[in-house]
Design a protein around this motif. Sequence first.
Motif, mmCIF file in Angstrom:
data_model
loop_
_atom_site.group_PDB
_atom_site.id
_atom_site.type_symbol
_atom_site.label_atom_id
_atom_site.label_comp_id
_atom_site.label_asym_id
_atom_site.label_seq_id
_atom_site.Cartn_x
_atom_site.Cartn_y
_atom_site.Cartn_z
ATOM 1 N N VAL A 287 0.866 -1.177 0.000
ATOM 2 C CA VAL A 287 0.000 0.000 0.000
ATOM 3 C C VAL A 287 0.901 1.225 0.000
ATOM 4 O O VAL A 287 1.467 1.598 1.024
ATOM 5 N N ILE A 296 -2.113 0.091 -4.719
ATOM 6 C CA ILE A 296 -2.270 -1.150 -3.957
ATOM 7 C C ILE A 296 -2.048 -2.345 -4.874
ATOM 8 O O ILE A 296 -2.599 -2.415 -5.979
ATOM 9 N N ASP A 425 -9.305 5.566 5.397
ATOM 10 C CA ASP A 425 -8.931 4.175 5.664
ATOM 11 C C ASP A 425 -9.928 3.216 5.040
ATOM 12 O O ASP A 425 -9.552 2.178 4.465
ATOM 13 N N ASN A 426 -11.215 3.532 5.140
ATOM 14 C CA ASN A 426 -12.236 2.665 4.544
ATOM 15 C C ASN A 426 -12.131 2.643 3.024
ATOM 16 O O ASN A 426 -12.327 1.595 2.388
ATOM 17 N N MET A 428 -9.398 2.943 1.288
ATOM 18 C CA MET A 428 -8.259 2.093 0.944
ATOM 19 C C MET A 428 -8.543 0.626 1.239
ATOM 20 O O MET A 428 -8.120 -0.269 0.492
ATOM 21 N N ALA A 429 -9.292 0.348 2.322
ATOM 22 C CA ALA A 429 -9.641 -1.039 2.639
ATOM 23 C C ALA A 429 -10.496 -1.651 1.536
ATOM 24 O O ALA A 429 -10.325 -2.827 1.162
ATOM 25 N N ILE A 432 -8.204 -2.570 -1.232
ATOM 26 C CA ILE A 432 -7.447 -3.780 -0.899
ATOM 27 C C ILE A 432 -8.300 -5.016 -1.149
ATOM 28 O O ILE A 432 -7.836 -6.020 -1.703
ATOM 29 N N VAL A 448 0.312 -6.743 5.463
ATOM 30 C CA VAL A 448 0.151 -5.433 4.844
ATOM 31 C C VAL A 448 1.486 -4.704 4.935
ATOM 32 O O VAL A 448 2.113 -4.664 5.998
ATOM 33 N N PRO A 450 2.745 -1.045 4.348
ATOM 34 C CA PRO A 450 2.438 0.342 4.019
ATOM 35 C C PRO A 450 3.724 1.143 3.816
ATOM 36 O O PRO A 450 4.674 1.028 4.593
ATOM 37 N N HIS A 458 -1.114 4.572 8.540
ATOM 38 C CA HIS A 458 -2.378 3.885 8.277
ATOM 39 C C HIS A 458 -2.241 2.366 8.300
ATOM 40 O O HIS A 458 -3.247 1.663 8.176
ATOM 41 N N LEU A 462 -5.439 -0.428 8.377
ATOM 42 C CA LEU A 462 -5.766 -1.168 7.159
ATOM 43 C C LEU A 462 -5.691 -2.672 7.391
ATOM 44 O O LEU A 462 -6.537 -3.426 6.890
ATOM 45 N N ALA A 465 -8.755 -3.693 9.170
ATOM 46 C CA ALA A 465 -9.947 -3.593 8.327
ATOM 47 C C ALA A 465 -10.109 -4.798 7.414
ATOM 48 O O ALA A 465 -11.234 -5.196 7.096
#
Length: 692
Positions: A287, A296, A425-426, A428-429, A432, A448, A450, A458, A462, A465
Amino acid sequence: MARIGVDVGGTNTDLVLECHKGVFYHKLPTTLEDQSIGVIEGILTLCEQAGIRVEEVETLLHGTTTATNITIEHNGAECGMLTTEGFRDILHIGRHKRPYNFSLHFDVPWQSRPLVRRRNRIPIVERISPPTGEIETPLDEVAVRQACALFRKRGIKAVVIGFLFSFLNDAHEVRAREIVLEEIPDAFVSISSEISNTMREYERFSTAAMNSYVGPPTSFYLRRLQRGLEAANIKARLRIMQSNGGVASVEDCCERPVNILMSGPAGGVMGGLWEGSAADVSNIITVDIGGTSADIAAIVNGEVKVKNPRDTEVGGYPVMAPMIDLVTIGAGGGSIARVDEFGAFHVGPKSAGSMPGPACYARGGLEPTVTDAHIVLGRLDPDKALDGRLALRRDLAEKAILEKIAQPLGISVQEAALGIIRVIDNNMALAIRSTTVARGLDPREFAVMPFGGAGPLHGVALAEAVGAPEVIVPVAPGITAAVGLLRTGVQYEYVEPVLVMLPAQSADVVGRLEGAAKRLKINLLRDLSSLGEENATYEITLFGECRYAGQGFELRVPLESDSISLDNTGNLLKDFHAIHHRDYGYSYPDAPVEVVSLRATGKIPPGEEKTRELQIPDEKGIDRAFLYSKQTVFDNGQILDTPRYDRTRLYRGEQVRGPALLIQQDATTLVPPGYAAEMLSHGGTRLKRYAV
């Protein structure tokens, strides 16, 4: 020997230098008016920092977003096109794909913003006949010259040539190019049989059109960078990162800029691959969170996945060029938070960039961003950004969030800042999950990773999540894409159409396959040897692009050797059935298989890099790295007194339990309560929940 990797992003330019004195990092704002200015300035600063002369730098590896930005911003060259009579509207019709099946109001980029306007698409009488490639109707050369006269009148100097079935016989496209260059000597010309030598006229025409659309401005930038380096007495060999995860010469990238459309993000994935290997982790979700976007990708069993050419697109336009399989969304430190006219809360995709940047930069920016939210929550310390070289203003960050978010929504500044972080964050989740779950991968089996300037802030959120068990933070997270450039070898790729059926019923089938394989190897060896790499080892890999007879698309199947024989066509069949079963859950072992094309990659692998190891801990322990403590707000709303540590002063195997912040020049790592950060031997950091 000294080598430098330079990654130019939308907000910052990142550099890493490796030489006999060690490894040195540098980050500076991207000079948007001319990216080459920042690149050269960064190189000079880095050499001074390392105490070496610029003449000692032998290789410069460069990842650039120039071609990407041209596509996104729709400011490429005005193009003219020569195409077969009766097929002028192929670029408009496309494949009748609907981006949103159930919407009556959606944008179709290839129609609303065509790469070549219809008035500049000129039909030419000619025809090549399938399946043999025989000339049915000769090329009307007079019509080509008349079209050139029209292009001259309109000031067009970027020309696309796409004729039907030119992948079977390119004679008409080659001759048309000769005429165009006679009539318009300084034209940038792309012919579809060279840019994408494969079937499917729409995708082939679109790829060639994209090459001419981004070609003039991209080649202008690369040539200007070359001249700037020479003027600064930087005589290093310049190599450019391609979308496929390999580098190539400036000359090749100027001729085929379509191959560097995803140059910038590719460097990050290659850096993540190397970091994962050093941490002994083979399944990784990278990420890369910069100032403008988040890129991603999933690395599976230590291998970077390359997209099937049928799935590759940039900005909504089909581009049949080899690309690493990744997803890019508008989520970064500079992503702007706003409340729309209906009271809905959004974060991104619009970014404040580096100028004016987030409100806390004090450069005139008034919009609140993700970086401003981290400042308000105490996750970034204003006097620590870039080792204090970038002074940030907390008061301006609070003011922007108060006026633009908190007051309109009737909430506190802290709640607004937490909301900004949760939304980004949501977003990006979800991306993913689209890269993993939607493609049959379980994120619970991945770490993950980052990186980018904002990534380690983050990482844990992530991972939680998507259910990933751990987070691996690279050695220099803010510079990882630049580090990836130094871990990348030269790579070229070619394709040859064959259209034969297996099992082979005659020696002619094997002969056609072998002939295509030989032509591929000749082209690859020509390109690889032209680079002048001393004592280079060439690696050539062949792939058959196969499908069951009657299927619409094909799968890529690696061949066991770089030559074709009756025996390994049998292995190709067996492997195709296995890959089809893996990807779709079923196969037909007795059905005939069509080999649509052969594809080959040629590589010069990067030199072996000895992993540097951290020091063994001494009696001081983590206290040697302690800086100070300040209050920090975490995702659950807790406000905790949180110690800060200098990450560069933590040694091998040492653990820091959260809450904590690990601060270094290029990024800050957030360690929430309940998590421990363990320093790995190569300098990376593993974050995992610890048992209470």
